[in-house]
Design a protein around this motif. Structure first.
Motif, PDB file in Angstrom:
ATOM      1  N   PHE A  56       0.819  -1.212   0.000  1.00 14.30           N
ATOM      2  CA  PHE A  56       0.000   0.000   0.000  1.00 14.30           C
ATOM      3  C   PHE A  56       0.857   1.268   0.000  1.00 14.30           C
ATOM      4  N   LYS A  57       2.014   1.230   0.622  1.00 12.93           N
ATOM      5  CA  LYS A  57       2.930   2.377   0.547  1.00 12.93           C
ATOM      6  C   LYS A  57       3.384   2.580  -0.897  1.00 12.93           C
ATOM      7  N   ASN A  58       3.680   1.483  -1.590  1.00 13.27           N
ATOM      8  CA  ASN A  58       4.103   1.589  -2.986  1.00 13.27           C
ATOM      9  C   ASN A  58       2.966   2.097  -3.868  1.00 13.27           C
ATOM     10  N   LEU A  59       1.755   1.576  -3.654  1.00 15.75           N
ATOM     11  CA  LEU A  59       0.598   2.073  -4.410  1.00 15.75           C
ATOM     12  C   LEU A  59       0.397   3.569  -4.162  1.00 15.75           C
ATOM     13  N   ARG A  60       0.514   3.984  -2.894  1.00 13.74           N
ATOM     14  CA  ARG A  60       0.329   5.395  -2.550  1.00 13.74           C
ATOM     15  C   ARG A  60       1.348   6.266  -3.284  1.00 13.74           C
ATOM     16  N   ALA A  61       2.600   5.821  -3.333  1.00 16.76           N
ATOM     17  CA  ALA A  61       3.645   6.601  -4.003  1.00 16.76           C
ATOM     18  C   ALA A  61       3.336   6.783  -5.491  1.00 16.76           C
ATOM     19  N   VAL A  62       2.855   5.739  -6.140  1.00 12.32           N
ATOM     20  CA  VAL A  62       2.527   5.837  -7.560  1.00 12.32           C
ATOM     21  C   VAL A  62       1.302   6.736  -7.755  1.00 12.32           C
ATOM     22  N   CYS A  63       0.304   6.588  -6.902  1.00 10.05           N
ATOM     23  CA  CYS A  63      -0.885   7.452  -6.991  1.00 10.05           C
ATOM     24  C   CYS A  63      -0.497   8.917  -6.840  1.00 10.05           C
ATOM     25  N   GLU A  64       0.379   9.212  -5.886  1.00 10.99           N
ATOM     26  CA  GLU A  64       0.809  10.589  -5.678  1.00 10.99           C
ATOM     27  C   GLU A  64       1.601  11.105  -6.872  1.00 10.99           C
ATOM     28  N   ALA A  65       2.426  10.257  -7.473  1.00 13.87           N
ATOM     29  CA  ALA A  65       3.177  10.667  -8.669  1.00 13.87           C
ATOM     30  C   ALA A  65       2.237  10.986  -9.826  1.00 13.87           C
ATOM     31  N   ALA A  66       1.065  10.353  -9.829  1.00 14.67           N
ATOM     32  CA  ALA A  66       0.065  10.599 -10.872  1.00 14.67           C
ATOM     33  C   ALA A  66      -0.792  11.826 -10.566  1.00 14.67           C
ATOM     34  N   GLY A  67      -0.604  12.428  -9.381  1.00 12.25           N
ATOM     35  CA  GLY A  67      -1.379  13.606  -9.008  1.00 12.25           C
ATOM     36  C   GLY A  67      -2.605  13.284  -8.182  1.00 12.25           C
ATOM     37  N   GLY A  68      -2.675  12.084  -7.642  1.00  7.73           N
ATOM     38  CA  GLY A  68      -3.833  11.685  -6.837  1.00  7.73           C
ATOM     39  C   GLY A  68      -3.404  11.130  -5.492  1.00  7.73           C
ATOM     40  N   ASN A  69      -4.301  10.342  -4.917  1.00  9.87           N
ATOM     41  CA  ASN A  69      -4.004   9.671  -3.659  1.00  9.87           C
ATOM     42  C   ASN A  69      -4.802   8.375  -3.606  1.00  9.87           C
ATOM     43  N   LEU A  70      -4.600   7.607  -2.560  1.00 10.80           N
ATOM     44  CA  LEU A  70      -5.262   6.305  -2.464  1.00 10.80           C
ATOM     45  C   LEU A  70      -6.783   6.414  -2.523  1.00 10.80           C
ATOM     46  N   ASN A  71      -7.344   7.497  -2.024  1.00  8.65           N
ATOM     47  CA  ASN A  71      -8.800   7.617  -2.028  1.00  8.65           C
ATOM     48  C   ASN A  71      -9.376   7.950  -3.402  1.00  8.65           C
ATOM     49  N   ASP A  72      -8.509   8.166  -4.386  1.00  9.58           N
ATOM     50  CA  ASP A  72      -8.955   8.318  -5.769  1.00  9.58           C
ATOM     51  C   ASP A  72      -9.092   6.965  -6.461  1.00  9.58           C
ATOM     52  N   ILE A  73      -8.654   5.897  -5.791  1.00 10.41           N
ATOM     53  CA  ILE A  73      -8.735   4.559  -6.360  1.00 10.41           C
ATOM     54  C   ILE A  73     -10.189   4.093  -6.382  1.00 10.41           C
ATOM     55  N   VAL A  74     -10.612   3.575  -7.535  1.00 11.24           N
ATOM     56  CA  VAL A  74     -11.971   3.051  -7.668  1.00 11.24           C
ATOM     57  C   VAL A  74     -12.002   1.529  -7.680  1.00 11.24           C
ATOM     58  N   LYS A  75     -10.847   0.894  -7.958  1.00 11.41           N
ATOM     59  CA  LYS A  75     -10.806  -0.571  -8.027  1.00 11.41           C
ATOM     60  C   LYS A  75      -9.418  -1.059  -7.643  1.00 11.41           C
ATOM     61  N   VAL A  76      -9.381  -2.077  -6.797  1.00 15.87           N
ATOM     62  CA  VAL A  76      -8.139  -2.748  -6.405  1.00 15.87           C
ATOM     63  C   VAL A  76      -8.276  -4.223  -6.752  1.00 15.87           C
ATOM     64  N   ASN A  77      -7.244  -4.776  -7.340  1.00 13.23           N
ATOM     65  CA  ASN A  77      -7.143  -6.223  -7.523  1.00 13.23           C
ATOM     66  C   ASN A  77      -5.981  -6.689  -6.663  1.00 13.23           C
ATOM     67  N   ALA A  78      -6.251  -7.618  -5.762  1.00  6.94           N
ATOM     68  CA  ALA A  78      -5.222  -8.123  -4.855  1.00  6.94           C
ATOM     69  C   ALA A  78      -4.978  -9.597  -5.131  1.00  6.94           C
ATOM     70  N   TYR A  79      -3.726  -9.980  -5.009  1.00  8.45           N
ATOM     71  CA  TYR A  79      -3.317 -11.359  -5.246  1.00  8.45           C
ATOM     72  C   TYR A  79      -2.555 -11.833  -4.011  1.00  8.45           C
ATOM     73  N   LEU A  80      -3.036 -12.925  -3.406  1.00 12.65           N
ATOM     74  CA  LEU A  80      -2.430 -13.461  -2.192  1.00 12.65           C
ATOM     75  C   LEU A  80      -2.012 -14.903  -2.439  1.00 12.65           C
ATOM     76  N   THR A  81      -0.814 -15.258  -1.988  1.00 11.55           N
ATOM     77  CA  THR A  81      -0.363 -16.637  -2.167  1.00 11.55           C
ATOM     78  C   THR A  81      -0.966 -17.572  -1.130  1.00 11.55           C
ATOM     79  N   ASP A  82      -1.590 -17.002  -0.094  1.00 11.58           N
ATOM     80  CA  ASP A  82      -2.252 -17.806   0.932  1.00 11.58           C
ATOM     81  C   ASP A  82      -3.507 -17.063   1.381  1.00 11.58           C
ATOM     82  N   LEU A  83      -4.665 -17.576   1.025  1.00  8.55           N
ATOM     83  CA  LEU A  83      -5.917 -16.893   1.384  1.00  8.55           C
ATOM     84  C   LEU A  83      -6.195 -16.904   2.879  1.00  8.55           C
ATOM     85  N   ALA A  84      -5.401 -17.635   3.645  1.00  8.06           N
ATOM     86  CA  ALA A  84      -5.510 -17.552   5.104  1.00  8.06           C
ATOM     87  C   ALA A  84      -5.125 -16.150   5.590  1.00  8.06           C
ATOM     88  N   ASN A  85      -4.432 -15.376   4.746  1.00  8.29           N
ATOM     89  CA  ASN A  85      -4.041 -14.003   5.082  1.00  8.29           C
ATOM     90  C   ASN A  85      -5.095 -12.965   4.681  1.00  8.29           C
TER      91      ASN A  85
END
Length: 127
Positions: A56-85
């Motif tokens: 999320f820190k990395n996503l935030r940095a890219v969003c800020e470089a684009a002129g936005g922030n995390l709350n401008d995100i409308v869709k997240v796709n997450a990939y987990l190697t263990d769904l227990a997490n």
């Protein structure tokens, strides 16, 4: 419509044939971020929760470089190697977003680059 490539040194450099993000009109497509520390290009740790925070820190940095922030995100796709997490991922995500939360998919996968336990990509819309 033209496209603009987004890049910041505050997020990990691309480790393949892709850009950190691409802006087309008011929409920014952020490439998948794994929990690499930008300065070292190494995983932050083996701990899932620390990895999720780094994603999320990395996503935030890219969003800020684009002129936005995390709350401008409308869709997240997450990939987990263990769904227990999954619950831990939800808890960490809540620390980075204000309600109403973006739409999201969470998918269990066999493996991720560099041995990461989590990756997330996003789409944001700017004013």
């Amino acid at each position: 419509m033209s496209k603009t490539i987004i890049h910041t040194d505050k997020a990990p450099a691309a480790i393949g044939a892709y850009s950190q993000a691409v802006r087309a009109g008011n929409t920014v497509y952020v490439s998948g971020q794994i929990p690499l520390v930008p300065e070292t290009m190494q995983l932050v740790s083996d701990d899932f929760e620390e990895q999720a925070h780094q994603v999320f820190k990395n996503l935030r940095a890219v969003c800020e470089a684009a002129g936005g922030n995390l709350n401008d995100i409308v869709k997240v796709n997450a990939y987990l190697t263990d769904l227990a997490n999954f619950a831990t991922f939800n808890r960490v995500m809540e620390e980075y977003f204000a309600q109403p939360f973006p739409a999201r998919a969470a998918v269990g996968v066999a493996s991720l680059p560099r041995g990461a336990a989590v990756e997330a990509e996003a789409v944001l819309v700017l004013e």
